[in-house]
Write an enzyme that holds these catalytic residues in place. Structure first.
Site, PDB file in Angstrom:
ATOM      1  N   CYS A  50       0.828  -1.208   0.000  1.00 14.42           N
ATOM      2  CA  CYS A  50       0.000   0.000   0.000  1.00 14.42           C
ATOM      3  C   CYS A  50       0.859   1.254   0.000  1.00 14.42           C
ATOM      4  CB  CYS A  50      -0.938   0.012   1.198  1.00 14.42           C
ATOM      5  SG  CYS A  50      -0.079  -0.054   2.796  1.00 14.42           S
ATOM      6  N   GLN A 116       5.318  -7.336   8.017  1.00 15.44           N
ATOM      7  CA  GLN A 116       4.484  -7.742   6.886  1.00 15.44           C
ATOM      8  C   GLN A 116       5.237  -7.694   5.566  1.00 15.44           C
ATOM      9  OE1 GLN A 116       0.998  -5.323   6.438  1.00 15.44           O
ATOM     10  NE2 GLN A 116       0.012  -6.716   4.991  1.00 15.44           N
ATOM     11  N   GLN A 120       5.461  -9.930   1.836  1.00  9.78           N
ATOM     12  CA  GLN A 120       5.177  -9.307   0.544  1.00  9.78           C
ATOM     13  C   GLN A 120       6.337  -9.501  -0.427  1.00  9.78           C
ATOM     14  OE1 GLN A 120       4.382  -5.573   2.440  1.00  9.78           O
ATOM     15  NE2 GLN A 120       2.172  -5.775   2.263  1.00  9.78           N
ATOM     16  N   GLY A 196      -3.025   4.208   7.827  1.00  5.90           N
ATOM     17  CA  GLY A 196      -1.997   3.223   7.521  1.00  5.90           C
ATOM     18  C   GLY A 196      -1.541   2.493   8.767  1.00  5.90           C
ATOM     19  N   MET A 198       0.915   3.156  10.892  1.00  8.22           N
ATOM     20  CA  MET A 198       1.143   4.016  12.041  1.00  8.22           C
ATOM     21  C   MET A 198      -0.182   4.468  12.650  1.00  8.22           C
ATOM     22  SD  MET A 198       3.912   5.106  13.620  1.00  8.22           S
ATOM     23  CE  MET A 198       5.314   5.719  12.677  1.00  8.22           C
TER      24      MET A 198
END
Length: 440
Positions: A50, A116, A120, A196, A198
Site C-alpha cells: 500500500c 508484513q 510481501q 496506515g 502508524m
C-alpha cells in the site's frame, strides 16, 4: 548481470500518485511478463504494497532497461514519464541490493520494524518464479533479502521500534493534557489522520490508554471505515469521517494524531485556527505529528494552547533510545550481509572466466598432444596416456595458484580490474593457435 531497482514509496511520492501507480495482485504477472518480453530486461520482480511499488530487474545495460521500466510504469499509471520520474528513486547493483535488504528488515517502512513486508517480498518472488521471470540473479537477491529480514527480526527488537515512537508520543500527550496529574486519557477524545500502519498503532495505543472516542479520517475513506470498525471490535468507540471535515473534528478533540505519508502539509494553519475558534472549554490541544515529511504546518506550533510533538523530538526522547539502538543493530546486520552478498556475487561473476581459463589449459594440453602424435605416430597408447596425464597435471598445477588468488581478488570491490588482467594475460579472447573461439 546487474540489479536495477526503480521504485516509489511514501518517502518519495504523495498518496495520490502512489494510488495511480499501485499494482494489484492480478496485474503483477502481466506487467512482469511485458517487461521481460523486451530486449533489455532478462529477469524482473515487482514488490507492491500500500505504500510502495518497486521493480527489481536483472539487466546488462543500465539506461535501456531504465527506460523500459519507466515506460511500463507510465503506461500502467496513465501518468507522463516526466511527472512520474520526479518521484521515482533508482538504485543499481550493490545499492539496489542494500535497499531491498533494508526494506526486508523493516528499516524503510512507515512503521519501522513492521514484519508484513517480508511476506510481501516472498510473494513477489514466488510470483515472478512461477511465470519464469526470476532467474539465478533475482533468486540469489530475493533469498538473501528474506534471510536478512528474518535475521534482523530474530536478533533485534526492531519489531517494537515503530510502536515505541507512537507510545512515547501518546504518553507525552497524556502528560500535557493532565497537567502533571494521573496522565490518564479517560474521557478524552482523539482524531487520527491517516489509516496506515502508524495510524493503526495509534488507534490501538489510544484504546489501551482509555480514550473515550476516536474519529478517524483518511484520503481513502474505505480504509478509515475499516480502521474504525477494527477499533470498535476491540472495545474503543470510533467513527470515520470525510477528510474535508478535519477542522470540525479537531474542534471536538484533545489529541490530533497524524501520519499520512503525504509529501507536503496536510494540516494547515487555517485548519487549526478554525478548530480553535470552535472549541468550547476543551483546554489544550496536543498534535502528534509523526509524518515523514511532517504533516503539520510548522506555524501551527506557535498558536496559543497548541503543543506540537514532532517526530524529531520524539526520537530524541530517552524512552525511544532502546528502539533507536535496535534500528542501529539492524543496520549493522544489513551492512554485514550486504558485504557477504556482494563478495559472493563478484565471485560468482568470475566463475565463467575461471572456466574459460581452465578450458584454455585443456586446449594447451590437446594442442601439444596433437603435435607429439604427429611427430611420434607409432607411440604406444599407454605411453601416450601417461604423457597426456603428466602434461595435464603440470598445467593444472600451474593454473591452481593464480586461480585461487584470482577468486580472492575478484571478491574485492575492484575485482573486475583483475578479471580484465586475467583476460589479457591468458589471451582468453582467442584459442591456442590464434583463431577466434567462435571460428574454432
Amino acid at each position: 548481470m546487474s540489479i536495477l531497482l526503480v521504485g516509489l514509496s511514501h518517502h518519495s511520492a504523495p498518496v495520490s500518485l502512489l494510488e495511480a501507480v499501485a499494482v494489484s495482485e492480478s496485474e503483477r504477472d502481466g506487467l512482469t511478463e511485458e517487461l521481460i518480453a523486451g530486449e533489455n530486461v532478462d529477469e524482473a520482480m515487482i514488490v507492491t504494497t500500500c505504500n510502495r511499488v518497486e521493480v527489481y530487474s536483472a539487466v546488462d545495460a543500465f539506461h535501456p532497461a531504465l527506460d523500459d521500466v519507466v515506460t511500463l510504469l507510465s503506461r500502467h499509471s496513465g501518468l507522463g514519464a516526466d511527472e512520474l520520474s520526479r518521484h521515482l528513486y533508482v538504485r543499481y547493483s550493490e545499492s539496489a541490493a542494500e535497499h531491498l535488504f533494508s526494506v526486508a528488515s523493516g528499516l524503510d517502512s512507515m512503521v519501522v520494524g513492521e514484519q508484513q513486508i517480508i511476506g510481501q517480498i516472498r510473494t513477489a518472488y514466488q510470483s515472478a518464479s512461477e511465470i519464469g521471470a526470476a532467474g539465478t540473479t533475482l533468486h540469489r537477491l530475493a533469498q538473501q533479502a528474506l534471510h536478512v529480514g528474518k535475521r534482523v527480526h530474530t536478533e533485534t527488537g526492531i519489531d517494537s521500534a515503530g510502536a515505541s515512537v507512537v507510545s512515547v508520543a501518546l504518553d507525552r500527550a497524556a502528560e500535557i493534557l493532565s497537567d502533571g496529574a494521573s496522565r490518564s486519557l479517560d474521557g478524552r477524545r482523539a482524531v487520527v489522520l491517516g489509516a496506515g500502519a502508524m495510524g493503526g498503532l495509534a488507534v490501538a495505543h489510544l484504546g489501551r490508554g482509555g480514550i473515550s472516542h476516536i474519529e478517524i479520517t483518511n484520503r481513502t475513506p474505505e480504509r478509515a471505515d475499516r480502521l474504525a470498525e477494527i477499533a470498535g471490535d476491540s472495545g474503543t468507540p470510533a467513527t470515520a469521517f470525510p477528510l474535508a471535515g478535519l477542522a470540525e473534528a479537531v474542534a471536538r478533540a484533545d489529541i490530533l494524531f497524524t501520519c499520512t505519508g503525504a509529501v507536503g502539509t496536510v494540516v494547515t494553519l487555517g485548519d487549526v485556527h478554525t478548530a480553535l475558534a470552535r472549541r468550547v472549554d476543551r483546554g489544550p490541544l496536543v498534535i502528534c505529528d509523526l509524518g515523514m515529511p511532517r504533516d503539520v504546518d510548522p506555524a501551527v506550533a506557535g498558536l496559543p494552547g497548541v503543543t506540537v510533538l514532532g517526530i524529531e523530538a520524539l526520537k530524541a526522547d530517552p524512552a525511544t533510545s532502546a528502539a533507536a539502538a535496535d534500528a542501529d543493530a539492524a543496520r549493522t546486520i544489513v551492512d554485514a550481509e550486504l558485504t557477504a552478498y556482494t563478495q559472493a556475487e563478484r565471485m560468482a561473476g568470475v566463475g565463467p572466466l575461471i572456466g574459460q581459463l581452465r578450458g584454455r589449459g585443456g586446449q594447451v594440453v590437446a594442442a601439444e598432444m596433437r603435435r607429439l602424435e604427429s611427430r611420434l605416430p607409432d607411440m604406444d597408447e599407454k605411453v601416450r596416456d601417461e604423457v597426456a596425464n603428466t602434461v595435464r597435471r603440470v598445467v593444472d598445477k600451474l593454473l591452481h595458484p593464480p586461480t585461487v588468488r584470482f577468486r580472492e581478488l575478484a571478491a574485492q570491490p575492484d575485482g573486475e580490474n583483475y578479471a580484465a588482467v586475467v583476460r589479457t594475460l591468458f589471451d582468453l579472447d582467442t584459442t591456442v593457435d590464434g583463431r577466434s573461439e567462435e571460428a574454432s
